[in-house]
Write a protein that holds these residues in place. Structure first.
Motif, PDB file in Angstrom:
ATOM      1  N   LYS A 191       0.831  -1.205   0.000  1.00  0.00           N
ATOM      2  CA  LYS A 191       0.000   0.000   0.000  1.00  0.00           C
ATOM      3  C   LYS A 191       0.869   1.258   0.000  1.00  0.00           C
ATOM      4  N   LEU A 192       1.969   1.198   0.726  1.00  0.00           N
ATOM      5  CA  LEU A 192       2.868   2.343   0.818  1.00  0.00           C
ATOM      6  C   LEU A 192       3.486   2.659  -0.544  1.00  0.00           C
ATOM      7  N   GLN A 193       3.924   1.627  -1.257  1.00  0.00           N
ATOM      8  CA  GLN A 193       4.500   1.848  -2.586  1.00  0.00           C
ATOM      9  C   GLN A 193       3.442   2.382  -3.550  1.00  0.00           C
ATOM     10  N   ALA A 194       2.243   1.824  -3.479  1.00  0.00           N
ATOM     11  CA  ALA A 194       1.165   2.298  -4.354  1.00  0.00           C
ATOM     12  C   ALA A 194       0.832   3.757  -4.066  1.00  0.00           C
ATOM     13  N   SER A 195       0.862   4.151  -2.794  1.00  0.00           N
ATOM     14  CA  SER A 195       0.561   5.543  -2.445  1.00  0.00           C
ATOM     15  C   SER A 195       1.649   6.480  -2.963  1.00  0.00           C
ATOM     16  N   LYS A 196       2.894   6.017  -2.994  1.00  0.00           N
ATOM     17  CA  LYS A 196       3.985   6.834  -3.532  1.00  0.00           C
ATOM     18  C   LYS A 196       3.848   6.967  -5.051  1.00  0.00           C
ATOM     19  N   LEU A 197       3.420   5.902  -5.711  1.00  0.00           N
ATOM     20  CA  LEU A 197       3.142   5.978  -7.145  1.00  0.00           C
ATOM     21  C   LEU A 197       2.039   7.003  -7.423  1.00  0.00           C
ATOM     22  N   TYR A 198       1.034   7.007  -6.582  1.00  0.00           N
ATOM     23  CA  TYR A 198      -0.090   7.940  -6.715  1.00  0.00           C
ATOM     24  C   TYR A 198       0.407   9.382  -6.596  1.00  0.00           C
ATOM     25  N   ALA A 199       1.283   9.631  -5.613  1.00  0.00           N
ATOM     26  CA  ALA A 199       1.812  10.980  -5.408  1.00  0.00           C
ATOM     27  C   ALA A 199       2.648  11.428  -6.601  1.00  0.00           C
ATOM     28  N   ILE A 200       3.473  10.525  -7.149  1.00  0.00           N
ATOM     29  CA  ILE A 200       4.298  10.871  -8.305  1.00  0.00           C
ATOM     30  C   ILE A 200       3.423  11.176  -9.517  1.00  0.00           C
ATOM     31  N   ALA A 201       2.429  10.311  -9.762  1.00  0.00           N
ATOM     32  CA  ALA A 201       1.541  10.504 -10.916  1.00  0.00           C
ATOM     33  C   ALA A 201       0.828  11.848 -10.842  1.00  0.00           C
ATOM     34  N   LEU A 202       0.409  12.246  -9.654  1.00  0.00           N
ATOM     35  CA  LEU A 202      -0.245  13.542  -9.482  1.00  0.00           C
ATOM     36  C   LEU A 202       0.736  14.692  -9.693  1.00  0.00           C
ATOM     37  N   ASP A 203       1.925  14.569  -9.107  1.00  0.00           N
ATOM     38  CA  ASP A 203       2.927  15.626  -9.242  1.00  0.00           C
ATOM     39  C   ASP A 203       3.312  15.857 -10.705  1.00  0.00           C
ATOM     40  N   MET A 204       3.390  14.780 -11.477  1.00  0.00           N
ATOM     41  CA  MET A 204       3.772  14.900 -12.887  1.00  0.00           C
ATOM     42  C   MET A 204       2.758  15.733 -13.667  1.00  0.00           C
ATOM     43  N   GLU A 205       1.542  15.838 -13.129  1.00  0.00           N
ATOM     44  CA  GLU A 205       0.499  16.621 -13.798  1.00  0.00           C
ATOM     45  C   GLU A 205       0.124  17.868 -13.005  1.00  0.00           C
TER      46      GLU A 205
END
Length: 354
Positions: free
Chosen positions: A250-264
């Protein structure tokens, strides 16, 4: 990818007193240019006199060490993020910081847990512009351990230049990518909820296509994708350890979520994952043993660090409660660098008293 491709972006970056990014990018760009000059000179000069070789070797190790910092700072200066760089994924460059500390940083005195002490001695009979060999002597609890290390400079330079080219290309692709809004963050949110492998592959494919990156990229999004792939296939029979694996997923998935949002440049939902029982016990144990325990957490995530195992043993020696001890034994028995990184990272996430 040449530095020249990024020069116009560095020159046009805003430089003012309110934001450090422009000057940070400029300083980093110039340092990377300086390091290239030093490497070229190192490779072209055929030094044989011992003092000259020593001076060149020390200079090269320090230059490469500084260059890695400059790559991080160039990425942050131009993109505001360090997502495009992850030198730790390159084992040769990852080890560079230990070599540099042994030879250039603290060769005559290194301190270790519980009073241990060490120092390194260059074998000057084998020293050349091609390689160096050194021995590290570690005294601990009335015992002596001697470790020998050979450093091949061409291999080190090639690894740096290879990684640098990948990073510069990823930064360039990001800067030339038109800002757009995709559904990648939403797909990552579904991934967080389901931890589904097929969904993970969809996210990976979409991200690589959208941002024009490939499998060899150092981008941290792909790096965390790799971690999550391992976690999804990581099976533990013990329920408490299974809870730890789920938490890390879950922690890794949440970090992926944060990166995906930041990229946009978008904001999303706050993802909170409850802390599992074993980890909660470990944090409570750390709260009572911060003075001794905090320094021992520093290398907990680094399987290749020479103090990794001894630091875990030192924490176990503080007599943690059963649940905390179970988690420490879990990482101690891990024989895979990715698993050690994942477990060690959640241990290092402990926040000391302010």
């Amino acid at each position: 990818m040449s530095l020249i491709n990024l020069k116009q972006y560095v020159e046009s970056s805003v430089k003012d007193e309110r934001n450090s990014h422009g000057y940070r990018a400029d300083a980093s760009f110039r340092m990377l240019e300086h390091v290239e000059l030093m490497i070229d000179r190192y490779l072209s000069e055929n030094q044989t006199e011992k003092g000259a070789v020593l001076l060149d070797v020390f200079g090269l190790l320090q230059a490469l060490f500084v260059a890695i910092d400059a790559l991080y700072d160039l990425a942050i200066g131009l993109t505001q993020y360090k997502y495009h760089i992850n030198v730790n994924s390159n084992p040769i460059l990852h080890e560079l910081k230990y070599i540099r500390n042994d030879i250039v940083g603290h060769p005559t005195h290194r301190t270790y847990p519980e009073g241990g002490m060490g120092f390194s001695i260059l074998d000057t009979d084998q020293l050349s512009k091609d390689k160096l060999v050194y021995q590290t002597y570690i005294y601990d609890k009335n015992s002596l351990e001697i470790k020998s290390k050979e450093v091949l400079f061409k291999e080190l330079i090639d690894a740096y230049r290879h990684e640098k080219d990948i990073i510069l290309n990823d930064i360039y692709v990001y800067l030339t990518h038109e800002e757009t809004e995709t559904n990648i963050p939403e797909k990552v949110f579904v991934l967080y909820e389901t931890l589904n492998y097929e969904q993970l592959q969809v996210v990976k494919k979409d991200f690589m296509k959208e941002y024009g990156i490939d499998e060899k990229s150092s981008h941290r999004f792909l790096w965390r994708i790799d971690f999550l792939e391992k976690l999804i296939h990581w099976d533990e029979e013990d329920k408490e350890l299974k809870d730890i694996v789920t938490y890390m997923s879950k922690l890794q998935a949440s970090k992926l979520y944060a990166i995906a949002l930041d990229m946009e440049n978008r904001k999303g939902q706050d993802l909170y994952t409850p802390i599992p029982k074993l980890l909660s016990s470990f944090y409570k144990f750390m709260r009572k043993n911060e003075e001794i325990g905090l320094p021992l957490l520093k290398n907990m995530h680094d399987y290749s660090h020479p103090l990794h195992q001894s630091d875990i043993s030192a924490l176990i020696g503080l007599n943690p409660p059963k649940d905390a001890a179970k988690l420490l034994k879990f990482i101690k028995q891990a024989n895979d660098d990715s698993k050690v990184y994942l477990i060690g990272s959640i241990l290092r996430s402990y926040r000391p008293k302010s």
